[in-house]
Design a protein around this motif. Sequence first.
Motif, PDB file in Angstrom:
ATOM      1  N   TYR A  91     -24.102 -21.040  18.953  1.00 50.18           N
ATOM      2  CA  TYR A  91     -22.771 -21.538  19.302  1.00 50.18           C
ATOM      3  C   TYR A  91     -22.589 -21.624  20.821  1.00 50.18           C
ATOM      4  N   LYS A  95     -21.656 -24.981  22.719  1.00 51.59           N
ATOM      5  CA  LYS A  95     -20.480 -25.067  23.589  1.00 51.59           C
ATOM      6  C   LYS A  95     -20.833 -25.679  24.939  1.00 51.59           C
ATOM      7  N   SER A 102     -17.362 -23.491  15.539  1.00 50.11           N
ATOM      8  CA  SER A 102     -16.409 -23.332  14.431  1.00 50.11           C
ATOM      9  C   SER A 102     -15.054 -22.812  14.888  1.00 50.11           C
ATOM     10  N   SER A 103     -15.059 -21.908  15.886  1.00 51.61           N
ATOM     11  CA  SER A 103     -13.805 -21.322  16.367  1.00 51.61           C
ATOM     12  C   SER A 103     -14.055 -20.625  17.704  1.00 51.61           C
ATOM     13  N   PRO A 104     -13.072 -20.624  18.618  1.00 46.84           N
ATOM     14  CA  PRO A 104     -13.221 -19.865  19.873  1.00 46.84           C
ATOM     15  C   PRO A 104     -13.391 -18.369  19.633  1.00 46.84           C
ATOM     16  N   ASP A 105     -12.895 -17.889  18.488  1.00 42.76           N
ATOM     17  CA  ASP A 105     -13.005 -16.459  18.178  1.00 42.76           C
ATOM     18  C   ASP A 105     -14.457 -15.995  18.071  1.00 42.76           C
ATOM     19  N   ILE A 106     -15.364 -16.941  17.842  1.00 37.63           N
ATOM     20  CA  ILE A 106     -16.785 -16.616  17.713  1.00 37.63           C
ATOM     21  C   ILE A 106     -17.283 -15.818  18.917  1.00 37.63           C
ATOM     22  N   THR A 111     -14.570  -9.764  17.551  1.00 38.05           N
ATOM     23  CA  THR A 111     -15.000 -10.498  16.367  1.00 38.05           C
ATOM     24  C   THR A 111     -16.439 -10.157  16.020  1.00 38.05           C
ATOM     25  N   GLN A 128     -12.605 -14.090  11.773  1.00 36.05           N
ATOM     26  CA  GLN A 128     -13.548 -15.198  11.765  1.00 36.05           C
ATOM     27  C   GLN A 128     -14.957 -14.706  11.455  1.00 36.05           C
ATOM     28  N   GLU A 132     -21.406 -17.673   8.210  1.00 38.66           N
ATOM     29  CA  GLU A 132     -20.632 -17.805   6.982  1.00 38.66           C
ATOM     30  C   GLU A 132     -21.253 -17.130   5.755  1.00 38.66           C
TER      31      GLU A 132
END
Length: 336
Positions: A91, A95, A102-106, A111, A128, A132
Motif C-alpha cells: 500500500y 500510495k 483501500s483506506s488511509p487508516d491502513i 490500526t 480497518q 482482508e
Amino acid sequence: MSTLRFTALDGIRGVLAVMVMLSHMFGSLMGWPLVRPFSGAYLCVVYFFMMSGFVLTHAHSGGNFIKYLLTRLARLWPLHVISTTLMVLVYLYNKRHGGYVSSPDIFMISTYIKNILFLHGVTSYSFQLINEPSWSISIEFWASLLIPLIFTRLSLSIKIIIAAMSFIVLYLKNKSGIPPTFSTAALSMLIGSICYQLTKNNMAITFIREKYSLIFITFCGIICLTGIYALNKSRLDFFLLIAFIPLLFTDFLPEGSYITKILSSSFFSFLGYISFPLYLLHESIIVSGFLSVLPQNYLSLILASSSAILIAFLYARFVDDYLYRYLKQRIASLFK
C-alpha cells in the motif's frame, strides 16, 4: 499431541484455498459483481473452521493448555504478521505511485497493532483490516481455544445437543446466510470436533466404510463445489455447511478409494502444503496490480494466480518449514 496427518483433508484444504484466491481475483477483475465465478467462496472459510475442529480435536489429547495455546500462536501468528506487514508495504508503494489504497487508516500504527493482535471479530468495535482474508485468522485463533477448554471435556451426546441448538439459533437469526462471526467459527469447530469423536466409534467407522459411502461423499463434494462456485449469501449456506460434514471422513474411506487417492496425490498434497500461505498472501498480489499487467483478463489471471502460488510455496518451503519447526521445539523445551 499426535503428529498423524489427514492427507485427504490436506488436499481438500488446498482446493478450498485456491478457490478463495480465484474468487478474490475474479472479483477484482470484474468489479465485484454478485454473480461471478466462485462467488460462494466465503463458504470455504466455514469449511476451514470445520476441518480445524476435526484436526485439532485429534491433535489435542489431554495435553497442557498453555502448550496448546503457544503452538496455535506459533502456527498462525508469524504468517499473519508477515502478510499484514507485506500489505502495508504494498500500500505504501501504491500510495507513492498513484495506485490503489483501500483506506488511509491502513497507515496508522494503531490500526496495524489491532490487526496483528487478533482483535478482529472478537471485540465490540470494528477497525480497518489491512489484509482482508485475515479476518478469519483472528476468529479461528480464539475459537480454537474452545477445543481444549470445552469441547474435549464434553460427552458426544452433549456436544451434539449444543451443536444442534446453536445451528437452529444461527439459522433463525441469519436470513442472509452464515455470518462471518465468532459464533459461526465456534459452531463449525464444534461440528468438526463431533465428527472426529465419531471416528472413535466402531459402528460409525463401519458405516463410513460401506460401499455406498464413497458415492455419498462424492455427491456431497460436488454439492459443496457447486455452492462455492455459484452461491450468493442466502439460507442455502446452512445446507452447504451440512453437506460438507461427510467430507470430513474422507480419510476413513476404505483403502484405495479413488477420492482418497486423488486428494492424497502429490498435486493435491502440494496445494494442501501451500494452502495457509496462499490464503493469506494472495491479496498482496491482487493489490499490487498484477491483475492489470496484461491487457487480456485471462492472461492476467493466470499470471497473478501463478505468482501467488509461487510466493506461497517459497514461504512454505523456506520460511514456514524452518520457523514453525523451531518454534515448536522451543515450546516443547518449555514443558520438559
